[in-house]
Design a protein around this motif. Structure first.
Motif, PDB file in Angstrom:
ATOM      1  N   SER A 218     -17.939 -12.088 -22.347  1.00 27.15           N
ATOM      2  CA  SER A 218     -19.341 -12.734 -21.734  1.00 27.15           C
ATOM      3  C   SER A 218     -18.818 -13.641 -21.139  1.00 27.15           C
ATOM      4  O   SER A 218     -19.831 -14.708 -19.823  1.00 27.15           O
ATOM      5  CB  SER A 218     -21.086 -12.324 -21.903  1.00 27.15           C
ATOM      6  OG  SER A 218     -20.879 -13.800 -23.285  1.00 27.15           O
ATOM      7  N   SER A 219     -18.587 -14.619 -21.963  1.00 26.50           N
ATOM      8  CA  SER A 219     -17.947 -16.323 -21.088  1.00 26.50           C
ATOM      9  C   SER A 219     -16.794 -15.962 -20.131  1.00 26.50           C
ATOM     10  O   SER A 219     -16.391 -17.159 -19.940  1.00 26.50           O
ATOM     11  CB  SER A 219     -17.832 -16.459 -22.185  1.00 26.50           C
ATOM     12  OG  SER A 219     -16.816 -16.745 -23.084  1.00 26.50           O
TER      13      SER A 219
ATOM     14  N   VAL B 179     -16.654 -12.747 -12.323  1.00 25.53           N
ATOM     15  CA  VAL B 179     -15.788 -13.849 -12.767  1.00 25.53           C
ATOM     16  C   VAL B 179     -15.142 -13.293 -11.638  1.00 25.53           C
ATOM     17  O   VAL B 179     -14.921 -12.510 -10.373  1.00 25.53           O
ATOM     18  CB  VAL B 179     -15.151 -12.037 -13.683  1.00 25.53           C
ATOM     19  CG1 VAL B 179     -14.693 -10.896 -13.805  1.00 25.53           C
ATOM     20  CG2 VAL B 179     -13.085 -12.993 -14.341  1.00 25.53           C
TER      21      VAL B 179
ATOM     22  N   ALA C  85     -18.594  -9.416 -17.465  1.00 25.28           N
ATOM     23  CA  ALA C  85     -18.422 -10.976 -17.493  1.00 25.28           C
ATOM     24  C   ALA C  85     -19.183 -11.123 -14.945  1.00 25.28           C
ATOM     25  O   ALA C  85     -18.019 -10.798 -15.409  1.00 25.28           O
ATOM     26  CB  ALA C  85     -17.904 -11.094 -17.354  1.00 25.28           C
TER      27      ALA C  85
END
Length: 798
Positions: A138-139, A174, A171
């Motif tokens: 997710s980061s 990205v 994500a």
């Protein structure tokens, strides 16, 4: 982003200036494909935005994911990243996640991933199958795809693009960067990865490339290049560090052995290829990085961007077969942006001299080759569907929408997606009665694993690389002794009654039982198929066409050594030279047999298939074919009766029908089905506590294949199998292209063997020899044949 003072000072402190493409990529927005020459700082360019962002905006969690095709390359990048991080005292952790990563480290990464994680396509697929994948990724801010061109050429690239589509869902926002040095079609590669822009760096200085001068001329036939061992050793002695590339592991082993036997100066030389143990490869890599070796003999295991700055010479032994592969290997020398790469090529035989000259010409001109990329394979998609279910229940509409964002699957129809989903869930119409293949179930509108325990088995079988099996060869009958092994890909092309060479014996293929090929020695007969080495890299279409242009133009012959010019001049007087647009076909009698030579320049795999199809037609016409030899450049067929008109044998419809009949009679489709079924999860090679043997996998897949053919001929895996066999094993499309490119047939009825065909007759008679006496007999046979062909006058043979 701009370069912060800390980074500017670091570049200046090392006496460097950032390259323009490094700064351009730092400022880029959106997904970008960077094409820069080897040594041009591609890897640092790919990581620079991540290092700067993590310096300016420190935070916990996974920030950048780096994916490469090789574990060795991942380790090399990790070492190179350590320098700027240490020098600038950046609070950034770098970790790797490959098959070599210890279990304890993998476990820590799942709970506390580093800011930068280095991995491979297979390990990424595994991580995306974890239930905690959504939290872990997710980061994620950036993805770096290294050596993207190499990944795009196989199913590993299709698997990676499906993984990238999943990452973009987990994500959002990205940013992806693709890195490559050798790209024949940048727009197509950008489309493949979904890049919005292509950034091309200055190509740098032209490489210093040429044929390696040798004391002896290349032999008329054969391979391996061992005639040039003294010259290669002299070149190694005159360089700091040399990488000596060969095309196959067997050739690398033999050449390494020959080097050591002739290595009077005791130069430290290593060996590196994919079949060696990981510890052995790592020792060689460490010794090369430390400058302790003067040379390393290698295969494709060192093709990609491992950075050994002390390598100042590359030697390619044997024709490169592919311009991109040659350029990639050339770039391993002088791995610096402002220094020209230095490379020398050793042709294994005289025909290869022409191919090497054509390849050098293309490399100097910066022209690359490549096969068109087909649609994403369905077996890889099925594996992705099953791994998605391992992570969490999913909605079919959402997954389809995700899949078609991946470049190879943009044109995927909903019907084909649903067929893949149905197979993943039930095994399809003919297999749904078996509980073992009912793996997914629809609950509450979401698809999920029927049994959560199945996730372990699915994860153990991740990947798109299927290992090539070997078959033991034994004499048929009670107490039949072992004779050796052959590659299964070669066995798949045989039909009962075909003959081939193994260990210097002519053997007749009788049957296969329990992964053992039973044969009967047939002394005194010539083999129908004169090679048993399986399928190898075929010369690319672009390189073959360049060879034809060199052959057809006498003015271009000045680029060739004198002995090759004399050989071609004799061929032009006696018969004709191959040329684009006309398919040269020669017929001539010799030793009571007739020979037909077709100079197709379509690659060994295509010529082998063409030989099988044409000889089947010749049998129907009563021409009594005895066998054939296929090389990258030509096909030679031997028969008892002459072929007076070759054109009817080379019509595309006739060959298409012959292909259908041959596939039905051979084990080719079963072999292809096993590979497809393994990737799609129907056949599980790895199980907890044990690995299924090749024998077990063959038995299982053959039964399933026969069941599907009888009861469900439209099954999705049979469709995938047919595409796989046609594209990957038999190169039939190359045959059709060869006929389309050459609308004219150039028949030549000759009184004896032509100069161009004489080396093929030597290949046809080549067997494994033991002892000096037999070696001298083989040399005499070569001299006699060259005399018959009028080649005794060609310079450089005495």
């Amino acid at each position: 982003m701009t370069l912060p003072p800390l980074f500017s000072d670091w570049f200046a402190g090392n006496g460097w200036q950032p390259h323009p493409h490094q700064l351009a990529l730092l400022a880029a927005r959106g997904d970008t494909l960077l094409i820069a020459p080897t040594g041009g700082g591609k890897t640092l360019a790919g990581f620079l935005p991540s290092l700067v962002d993590l310096h300016l905006n420190p935070g916990k969690g996974l920030h950048t994911l780096y994916v490469s095709p090789l574990k060795a390359l991942t380790a090399d990048v990790g070492r190179n990243l350590a320098r700027p991080i240490t020098d600038m005292d950046l609070a950034i952790r770098v970790g790797d996640r490959t098959g070599d990563t210890p279990t304890s480290q993998r476990r820590r990464q799942r709970a506390d991933p580093p800011e930068i994680l280095l991995t491979t396509p297979e390990s990424l697929a595994l991580m995306l199958s974890w239930p905690e994948a959504a939290k872990m990724f997710s980061s994620l801010k950036r993805v770096v795809l290294d050596e993207l061109h190499a990944l795009a050429e196989s199913k590993r690239g299709d698997q990676l693009m499906l993984g990238l589509a999943r990452l973009k869902r987990l994500a959002p926002g990205v940013q992806t960067t693709g890195l490559s040095a050798t790209v024949e079609d940048p727009a197509a590669l950008a489309w493949f990865m979904g890049a919005e822009s292509v950034l091309q760096a200055d190509p740098g200085p032209a490489p210093d490339i040429a044929l390696l001068p040798t004391l002896q001329p290349p032999p008329w036939a054969g391979g391996g290049g061992r005639y040039a061992v003294p010259d290669v050793l002299d070149a190694v002695a005159g360089a700091k560090t040399t990488i000596i590339f060969l095309n196959t592991r067997a050739q690398a082993e033999l050449f390494f052995q020959a080097l050591w036997l002739a290595n009077d100066q005791a130069l430290p030389i290593g060996l590196h290829h994919g079949a060696l143990a990981r510890e052995a490869r790592q020792r060689v890599e460490a010794a090369m990085a430390a400058g302790e070796l003067r040379a390393v003999v290698a295969t494709g295991s060192l093709d990609l961007g491992i950075d050994w700055g002390n390598v100042d010479l590359v030697i390619q032994v044997g024709a490169p077969r592919n311009i991109k592969r040659l350029v990639q290997r050339i770039g391993r020398a002088n791995h610096r942006y402002n220094a020209p790469s230095r490379a020398r090529i050793v042709a294994a035989n005289r025909f290869e001299v022409i191919e090497c000259v054509a390849a050098l010409e293309a490399a100097r001109a910066g022209e690359l080759d490549g096969e068109p990329r087909g649609p994403g394979p369905l077996d890889v998609l099925i594996q992705q569907i099953l791994l998605t279910a391992c992570a969490a229940p999913f909605d079919a509409n959402a997954l389809y929408a995700e899949v078609i964002t991946a470049g190879p699957y943009r044109a995927l129809s909903r019907d084909d997606f649903d067929a893949c989903l149905d197979f993943a869930a039930t095994g399809g119409y003919a297999l749904r009665i078996y509980e073992r293949w009912q793996r997914l179930v629809l609950r509450g509108g979401l698809w999920q694993l029927r049994d959560p325990r199945a996730a372990r088995d699915l994860r153990m079988n991740i990947g798109t690389i299927t290992e090539a099996e070997k078959l033991k060869v034994r004499r048929r009958g009670r107490g039949g002794g072992p004779l050796g092994e052959i590659e299964e890909t070669f066995a798949a092309s045989l039909s009962p009654g075909d003959t081939f060479l193994l260990g210097g014996q002519v053997l007749r293929y009788d049957r296969i039982r329990d992964l053992v090929m039973e044969v009967t020695p047939t002394p005194g007969r010539e083999p129908k198929i004169a090679t048993f080495s399986g399928l190898k890299f075929a010369t690319s279409t672009e390189l073959s066409q360049r060879m034809l242009r060199v052959l057809a133009d006498p003015d271009r012959h000045a680029e060739l050594p004198q002995n090759i010019r004399d050989w071609l001049a004799l061929q032009a007087r006696f018969s004709a030279l191959p040329r684009p647009g006309t398919l040269l076909c020669e017929t001539f009698p010799r030793a009571g047999r007739w020979h037909l030579v077709i100079y197709g320049f379509a690659g060994q795999n295509a010529h082998q298939t063409l030989g099988l199809l044409v000889t089947r037609q010749m049998e129907g016409l009563g021409l009594d074919p005895l066998g054939f030899l296929a090389t990258d450049h030509a096909l030679m067929i031997t028969s008892l009766q002459p072929v007076t008109d070759v054109a009817p044998l080379l019509t595309t419809p006739g060959l298409e029908q012959g292909l259908e009949d041959w596939i039905a009679a051979s084990s080719l489709m079963k072999r292809s089905f096993r590979a497809v079924a393994t990737i799609a999860g129907l056949i599980q090679r790895n199980r907890p506590g044990a690995r299924k043997t090749g024998k077990q996998a063959t038995f299982s897949s053959d039964i399933i294949y026969d069941t599907l053919r009888r009861h469900d001929p439209g099954h999705i895996l049979l469709r995938a199998t047919r595409d796989e066999a046609r594209r990957g094993l038999i190169d039939f499309d190359r045959i059709a292209d060869m006929i389309a490119r050459n609308p004219q047939i150039g028949p030549r009825a000759l009184p004896r063997v032509s100069p161009l065909a004489a080396p093929l007759l030597l290949e046809l008679g080549r067997v494994r020899l033991a002892g000096e006496g037999q070696l001298r007999l083989a040399e005499k046979m070569a001299r006699d044949l060259m005399e018959e062909a009028g080649l005794n006058r060609v310079r450089g043979d005495d």
